[in-house]
Scaffold this motif. Sequence first.
Motif, PDB file in Angstrom:
ATOM      1  N   ALA A 361      35.937  28.409  68.507  1.00  0.00           N
ATOM      2  CA  ALA A 361      36.941  27.545  69.000  1.00  0.00           C
ATOM      3  C   ALA A 361      36.118  26.758  70.248  1.00  0.00           C
ATOM      4  O   ALA A 361      35.372  27.091  70.710  1.00  0.00           O
ATOM      5  CB  ALA A 361      37.947  28.629  69.430  1.00  0.00           C
ATOM      6  N   ILE A 362      36.802  25.615  70.522  1.00  0.00           N
ATOM      7  CA  ILE A 362      36.309  24.756  71.481  1.00  0.00           C
ATOM      8  C   ILE A 362      36.748  25.262  72.823  1.00  0.00           C
ATOM      9  O   ILE A 362      37.875  25.635  73.131  1.00  0.00           O
ATOM     10  CB  ILE A 362      36.726  23.326  71.278  1.00  0.00           C
ATOM     11  N   LYS A 363      35.926  25.331  73.822  1.00  0.00           N
ATOM     12  CA  LYS A 363      36.115  25.791  75.197  1.00  0.00           C
ATOM     13  C   LYS A 363      36.144  24.409  76.038  1.00  0.00           C
ATOM     14  O   LYS A 363      35.487  23.367  75.893  1.00  0.00           O
ATOM     15  CB  LYS A 363      34.960  26.663  75.732  1.00  0.00           C
ATOM     16  N   LYS A 364      37.217  24.269  76.679  1.00  0.00           N
ATOM     17  CA  LYS A 364      37.678  22.950  77.515  1.00  0.00           C
ATOM     18  C   LYS A 364      38.093  23.378  79.208  1.00  0.00           C
ATOM     19  O   LYS A 364      38.751  24.113  79.315  1.00  0.00           O
ATOM     20  CB  LYS A 364      38.782  22.184  76.768  1.00  0.00           C
ATOM     21  N   ASP A 365      37.434  22.831  79.890  1.00  0.00           N
ATOM     22  CA  ASP A 365      37.439  23.137  81.356  1.00  0.00           C
ATOM     23  C   ASP A 365      38.249  22.088  82.135  1.00  0.00           C
ATOM     24  O   ASP A 365      38.680  22.443  83.066  1.00  0.00           O
ATOM     25  CB  ASP A 365      36.196  23.437  82.110  1.00  0.00           C
ATOM     26  N   VAL A 366      38.386  20.895  81.637  1.00  0.00           N
ATOM     27  CA  VAL A 366      38.960  19.683  82.289  1.00  0.00           C
ATOM     28  C   VAL A 366      39.897  19.119  81.242  1.00  0.00           C
ATOM     29  O   VAL A 366      39.828  19.052  80.323  1.00  0.00           O
ATOM     30  CB  VAL A 366      37.789  18.879  82.672  1.00  0.00           C
TER      31      VAL A 366
END
Length: 608
Positions: A361-366
């Motif tokens: 799964a894609i990790k997204k911080d912004v």
Amino acid sequence: MNNFKKIFPFILPYKKYAYLNIFFNILYALFSTLSFMALIPMMQVLFDQTKRNTSMPVWHGIVHVKGFFENYLSYFITTSTDNYGVGYTLSIMVFVIISIFLLKNLCDYFALFFITFLRNGILRDMRNAMYKKTIDLPLSFFSEKRKGDTISRIAGDVSEVQSSFLSILEMVVKEPLTIVFTIIMMFAISTKLTIFVFIFIPLSGYVISLIGKQLKKQSTRAQQEQGTFLSTIEETLGGLKVVKGYNSENYFNRIFQESTQRFFDLSNNIGNRQNLASPVSEFMGIMVIAILLWYGGHMVLIEKSLNGASFIAYMGLAYNILTPAKSISKASYSIKRGNAAAERVLEILEQENPITSKVNAIKKDVFNDKITIRNINFKYEKETVLKDFSLDVKKGQTVALVGQSGSGKSTIANLLTRFYDVNDGEISIDGIGIKDLNLKSLRGLMGLVTQDSILFNDTIKANISLGKLDASDAEIIEALKIANAYEFVQDLPDGIYTNIGDSGNKLSGGQKQRLSIARAVLKNPPIMILDEATSALDTESEKLVQIALENMMQNRTSIVIAHRLSTIQKADVIVVMQKGKIVEQGNHETLIALNGTYNKLVSMQSFE
């Protein structure tokens, strides 16, 4: 056994303790048998029945092992008595018997010592696994379950598995081996007598097995009933104001007492059935002993085919079978009870969780651009809540969702955070579907302030720092100031280290809500979801909380679910919902000018 196989992975980390337990149980069974066999030479010396033998026996192979040991024993007793006297020989025999009993009890202690680590380790790991699974499962699972029933499974059923179901470890090693070794020695003393006795043992086993029927079914009902009265306790304590305010103490007391009465009746039935196992198995054992006395006495006194010392030791060995047989019958009932508990534990542990992160799964911080909700449909069980719903929320916008109760406003918040998944359509952030995002990463982008201020029985600092576990005192105080809460917190006896009680009940509604906002402020997420954050507050508290919300929403994207329309007039976009659909959309002035549903809602609230 199927349930035991499923629990077996919990045993693997403690397999060294299991091996040590088995090793010492084997020694225990061996010494338990030898302790009776050692009585034979001593009694032969006492009654002067030892066959004189002055020749050292010669080993002729394993086939003649019995004859070798008998000849060696008679040789030792003869030479020892001739050289040192009968008193010395008797002392040696007594010392040997004491040594064997000491070794037997030491082995029993070490077997129990090592299995304690295994049992308690499994108890801890199963509880941890149950708790982790419980907090991982989606909200939909608990909308159909009683909280008290889940608590009962984590507390009571796991303990039942540990104490009852794991008795199978003892049952398959210690007791059966004791019986096997004892039977071997009984055959060694007299094959004829042992075959005669064992004709009656299957009959005893059948009678004992009849008692165990229905035990598992009754145990399951008892554990379910325990979950029911624990739920009653949990619900009563949670709603104590309503219980007292409506003078409903007697009603809830009656519900609780009816549940505990059912549990009382079931426990009595289970207990009495279990208690019957021991006396019945002992009585059947004594019946076998009585038959043995009659037939064995005939062999000693009439046939002269068995000597008295060997017969007395044989009687001891026969009685030595009774204790493990009783233990096995008790353990078999415990396993039935533990099996019922294991099924309830495994129901939680094997529950499929539909809301998880995909592999890779894609990790997204912004958050860079916008949230897109496209043609989504959703229903709780059979009730459709959202129909072909679409909405765009651009970065930096404040979007308010308004409408009557049941229009689907709070459902949007539940779907954005993936507390539930949509049935059709897609929700995406910056063009990435939220089902493709790592779940922790998705929820890390969002802050949530709900209508009910969810606080825990801990300090103010501990409650607020859930948003940032490594936050310093200065950061927490700054978040409190933004949330308009520091003015009351600094007046508390221990400041941010003050314990706020169960569910924060030492504080007012407005104070609790401002702490919830401070928690979201400290987390500092780019997207804020406010689910009717002021609807439960009085006018003065609402103004303080509204200021706190405005402070928090500056320079971030906000989705506001509002009941009081006065709180969302400054929103960039107001979405008016009705029966799961958007009926109007625009800013406050535009919607007022339309003179439609929104204007009607504003007029109704103004009139109120």
